[in-house]
Design an enzyme around this catalytic site. Structure first.
Site, mmCIF file in Angstrom:
data_model
loop_
_atom_site.group_PDB
_atom_site.id
_atom_site.type_symbol
_atom_site.label_atom_id
_atom_site.label_comp_id
_atom_site.label_asym_id
_atom_site.label_seq_id
_atom_site.Cartn_x
_atom_site.Cartn_y
_atom_site.Cartn_z
ATOM 1 N N GLY A 13 48.402 42.033 26.415
ATOM 2 C CA GLY A 13 48.104 42.260 27.832
ATOM 3 C C GLY A 13 49.339 41.987 28.683
ATOM 4 N N ALA A 15 50.477 39.347 30.135
ATOM 5 C CA ALA A 15 51.244 38.136 29.832
ATOM 6 C C ALA A 15 52.108 38.365 28.596
ATOM 7 C CB ALA A 15 50.291 36.956 29.604
ATOM 8 N N THR A 43 43.775 42.998 30.448
ATOM 9 C CA THR A 43 44.551 43.484 31.591
ATOM 10 C C THR A 43 44.097 44.874 32.005
ATOM 11 O OG1 THR A 43 46.457 42.221 30.874
ATOM 12 C CG2 THR A 43 46.896 44.073 32.342
ATOM 13 N N TYR A 45 41.428 46.143 32.186
ATOM 14 C CA TYR A 45 40.171 46.195 32.920
ATOM 15 C C TYR A 45 40.275 45.575 34.307
ATOM 16 C CZ TYR A 45 37.977 47.754 28.650
ATOM 17 O OH TYR A 45 37.631 48.492 27.559
ATOM 18 N N GLY A 48 40.906 44.564 40.727
ATOM 19 C CA GLY A 48 41.292 44.087 42.052
ATOM 20 C C GLY A 48 42.781 44.174 42.297
ATOM 21 N N GLU A 114 39.916 39.857 49.046
ATOM 22 C CA GLU A 114 38.870 39.465 48.110
ATOM 23 C C GLU A 114 38.344 38.084 48.491
ATOM 24 O OE1 GLU A 114 39.726 40.253 43.918
ATOM 25 O OE2 GLU A 114 41.182 41.727 44.563
ATOM 26 N N HIS A 243 31.441 36.740 37.530
ATOM 27 C CA HIS A 243 31.716 37.652 38.651
ATOM 28 C C HIS A 243 30.383 38.007 39.290
ATOM 29 C CE1 HIS A 243 33.233 40.880 41.089
ATOM 30 N NE2 HIS A 243 34.469 40.539 40.746
ATOM 31 N N ARG A 289 34.002 32.844 44.764
ATOM 32 C CA ARG A 289 33.133 33.488 43.784
ATOM 33 C C ARG A 289 32.020 32.592 43.243
ATOM 34 N NH1 ARG A 289 36.911 36.932 39.916
ATOM 35 N NH2 ARG A 289 37.344 38.243 41.719
ATOM 36 N N HIS A 350 33.075 36.479 33.425
ATOM 37 C CA HIS A 350 34.234 37.274 33.831
ATOM 38 C C HIS A 350 35.574 36.640 33.462
ATOM 39 C CE1 HIS A 350 36.472 40.111 36.261
ATOM 40 N NE2 HIS A 350 36.971 39.147 37.026
ATOM 41 N N ARG A 385 38.768 29.869 39.931
ATOM 42 C CA ARG A 385 39.961 30.696 40.222
ATOM 43 C C ARG A 385 39.772 31.531 41.489
ATOM 44 N NH1 ARG A 385 41.270 36.261 38.626
ATOM 45 N NH2 ARG A 385 39.067 36.279 38.128
ATOM 46 N N LEU A 391 46.589 37.698 37.469
ATOM 47 C CA LEU A 391 47.729 38.547 37.091
ATOM 48 C C LEU A 391 49.028 37.899 37.600
ATOM 49 C CD1 LEU A 391 46.434 42.223 37.690
ATOM 50 C CD2 LEU A 391 46.423 40.903 35.580
#
Ligand code: SIN
Length: 536
Positions: A13, A15, A43, A45, A48, A114, A243, A289, A350, A385, A391
């Site tokens: 991904g 990272a 990643t 998927y 945002g 967000e 999520h 969230r 999530h 988070r 990301l």
């Protein structure tokens, strides 16, 4: 026979690829092992985007306060500050690698909003940010001669100096460190030995441990389970982020409806089609969230409804199609026109905020082993988070990790012993394979029902007992039969589920993503939870 590299990256991904590119640019030979195809990563998927301070009206302090506010007392402020401050440089690097973030007509970045963010700061490529970043990084990787990508190689377990010493294979005895790993060559059906001075875990998340998740099939917690089995410190596993809005369907599949849709004005409606978030938080539908997911859970339990509704009707269809082409299309496939119809939504597992504990150089508690991205627990996310911070964390930590690895390799004295070959159980085509599918479903249902958004000690203990049974059964199976990907994944998922429950039982309070009816208040002191493999 072993294959030798300076550095092995497990996972492909954002990272893993960012880190591999950086280390390879220093002339190191890097192998990227991925259990499926190279583009199969979490990643891909991410919808945002990447939270980063770029706007005139934004500042680092505000991003820091939003992050720590969401993190509910458990963020490490130094980590938050460093990662946020380094963000703009790493974003610029992504742009140079070929990522074209969406722009407004005047050429400035189009910034999304967000939950938990006090202003617009999320850079995105429409609603396919992860896919766009992944493609650009894969193109760069393909051009780099120092990087070998090995698809369909499933990393099973780490080889450490301590294990070699215990089994009489080590030549030197200069303390514990990682020296390689065993990986299943899936296409050939045999386990191979890899030697490496450094291993970087970038295996992503754990969503598949739960019956309903926005994560892809690969998210089975492999890196965390592998690290734990090698005696590496794992922390804060109870903080699983649900999520609030995934598309409801009658199957187990859950497609993510990005929070950015609420950022553009969508509101949640309960079973009676009434808005309810203003009763739960001043930021209403854009509250952090954990608060939104719990409010939805409570509304669903009150009404017995199988889903709630997300409403962005009234927005021009063309605008929605332009800003959210992917979501628009998937909704249309389900017979929903976002501009006219309410979208049926439910929460889904999530993101994991805990993981393999690392410092700001991506170093774990085992020399030579590094971790970066969702598999790692740096202290950025704390107990919850902030949206789109992941990301950001991945690119910043990949860069910092590569600096640390280059330094480590300069002083590295190679272990000359050849690790022993893998010894497999010899039974093949098992007619016991039903154990795998049964236990797979049982684990995911147990986690969803007993270790979900709202917990109790009794439910956690029930889950622990069931997980222990599953663990015993899989342990037997593992030693008797030839390894295969489904077995390896299940073994890892059971391990990770147990770690989540262990940490959840340790936390005798409600904080961030961990909410328990037995301890509904927050303790005065904010503490991380840690688990170590005592048998190691
Ligand atoms: C989303 O698009 O809502 C997900 C973003 C994230 O999880 O950071």
């Amino acid at each position: 026979m072993s294959r030798n590299f300076d550095v092995i990256v497990v996972g492909s991904g954002i990272a893993g690829l960012s880190f591999a590119l950086q280390v390879a640019s220093e002339g190191r030979r890097v192998a990227i092992l991925t259990k499926k195809r190279r583009a199969d990563s979490n990643t891909n998927y991410a919808q945002g985007g990447i939270a980063c301070v770029t706007a005139q009206n934004d500042d680092f302090q505000s991003h820091l306060s939003d992050t720590t506010e969401a993190g509910d007392g458990l963020c490490d402020e130094e980590v938050v500050r460093e990662i946020i401050n380094e963000g703009p440089q790493r974003v610029q690097q992504l742009v140079e690698t070929g990522v074209h973030f969406s722009q407004l007509e005047d050429g400035t970045p189009s910034l999304g909003r967000e939950g938990g963010h006090s202003r617009r700061r999320v850079l995105h490529v429409k609603d396919i940010t992860g896919k766009a970043i992944e493609s650009a990084l894969l193109r760069a990787t393909a051009r780099n001669k120092n990087i070998t990508v090995l698809e369909h190689f499933f990393a099973i377990d780490l080889i450490t100096q301590k294990k070699l010493t215990k089994s009489g294979f080590a030549v030197r005895n200069d303390g514990n460190k990682v020296v390689g790993l065993y990986a299943l060559n899936v296409l050939k059906g045999r386990v191979e030995v890899f030697k490496a001075s450094v291993i970087m875990l970038t295996t992503g998340g754990i969503g598949q441990v739960y019956q309903f998740t926005t994560n892809p099939d690969i998210a089975t917690g492999d890196g965390i389970a592998m690290a734990y089995r090698a005696g590496v410190e794992v922390a804060n596993m109870e903080f699983v982020q649900f999520h609030p809005t995934s598309l409801y369907s009658s199957t187990d599949e859950r497609f993510l409806i990005s929070e950015a849709v609420r950022g553009e004005g969508a509101i949640l409606r309960n079973a009676d089609r009434r808005p309810f978030m203003k009763h739960h938080h001043t930021l209403a539908d854009l509250a952090p969230r954990d608060i939104v997911a719990r409010a939805i859970d409570s509304e669903m339990k009150k009404s017995g409804a199988r889903n709630l509704w997300l409403d962005i009707t009234g927005h021009p269809e063309e605008d929605l199609q332009h800003r959210f082409p992917n979501i628009f299309e998937v909704c249309a496939r389900h017979g929903i026109n976002m501009a006219n119809d309410l979208i049926p939504v439910v929460p889904a597992a999530h993101y994991l905020c805990g993981g393999v504990r690392t410092n700001l150089s991506a170093e774990t508690s085992l020399p030579g082993l590094y971790a970066c991205g969702e598999v790692a627990c740096t202290g950025l996310h704390g107990a919850n988070r902030l949206a789109s911070n992941s990301l950001l964390e991945a690119v910043v930590m990949a860069h910092r990790g590569s600096d640390a690895v280059v330094g480590y390799l300069k002083n590295y004295e190679s272990e000359t012993a050849i690790p022993p070959e893998w010894v497999d159980g010899d039974a093949e085509d098992s007619d016991e394979r039903v154990v795998l599918s049964h236990n797979w479903d049982e684990l995911r249902r147990t986690m969803w029902d007993y270790v979900g958004i709202v917990r109790t000690t009794k439910r956690l203990e029930r889950a622990r007992a069931r997980i222990q049974n599953l663990s015993n059964e899989i342990y037997d199976y593992y030693w008797n039969f030839k390894v295969e990907p489904r077995l390896l994944e299940l073994r890892n998922m059971i391990q990770v589920a147990d770690l989540i429950v262990q940490c959840a039982l340790q936390r005798k309070e409600s904080r961030g993503l961990h909410y328990t009816l037995d301890y509904p208040e927050k303790s005065p002191e904010a503490r991380n939870t840690t688990v170590l493999n005592r048998e190691f």
